[in-house]
Design a protein around this motif. Structure first.
Motif: not given
Length: 145
Positions: A20-21, A23-25, A27-29
């Motif tokens: 999860t971390l 994937i979130k990182s 997608r971070t702009r």
């Protein structure tokens, strides 16, 4: 449930958390402060000299928000001078909200920027101008309400 199953559950939850971390990182702009650091570094000394010129003025350039207008006011000694340059509104949190305006003060040394161009939040307002053959630079952090 025995202890072997509990260990497997903990490992699966840990792996899911890490995934999860990741994937979130991904997608971070992430916006760069400037696209070309090398060119900016070459002009650093000139920028430092321009900042010293701006600090030598009797008063700094003031920025104030009045209703739907952001007002940039130059010191009195600059009112009679022919100034050229630009105002750069740099938004650290989102480069898509950055914009530049040509420096066009009125007879009283004021520039008005419509509030509709600015989003609520923090901006670094970078003023770069030249008057009487002398460069000036002032950077001010300002929070738009």
């Amino acid at each position: 449930m025995n202890w072997g199953h509990k260990i497997i559950i903990v490992f699966v939850l840990f792996a899911a958390g890490i995934l999860t971390l990741v994937i979130k990182s991904m997608r971070t702009r992430i916006d760069m402060a400037t696209a070309d650091y090398y060119a900016a570094e070459l002009t650093h000394q000139q920028n430092m000299d321009a900042q010293a010129n701006a600090r030598a003025l009797t008063a700094p350039v003031r920025i104030k928000q009045q209703g739907d207008v952001l007002e940039i006011v130059f010191p009195a000694e600059m009112h009679a001078e022919q100034m050229t340059g630009e105002v750069h509104f740099y938004r650290p949190s989102d480069a898509r909200q950055d914009f530049r305006l040509p420096l066009t003060p009125d007879a009283d040394g004021r520039i008005f920027v419509g509030r509709n161009r600015l989003h609520k939040g923090s901006y670094n307002i970078k003023l770069q101008w030249e008057a009487a053959g002398k460069p000036y630079y002032q950077e001010t952090q300002y929070y738009i309400q």
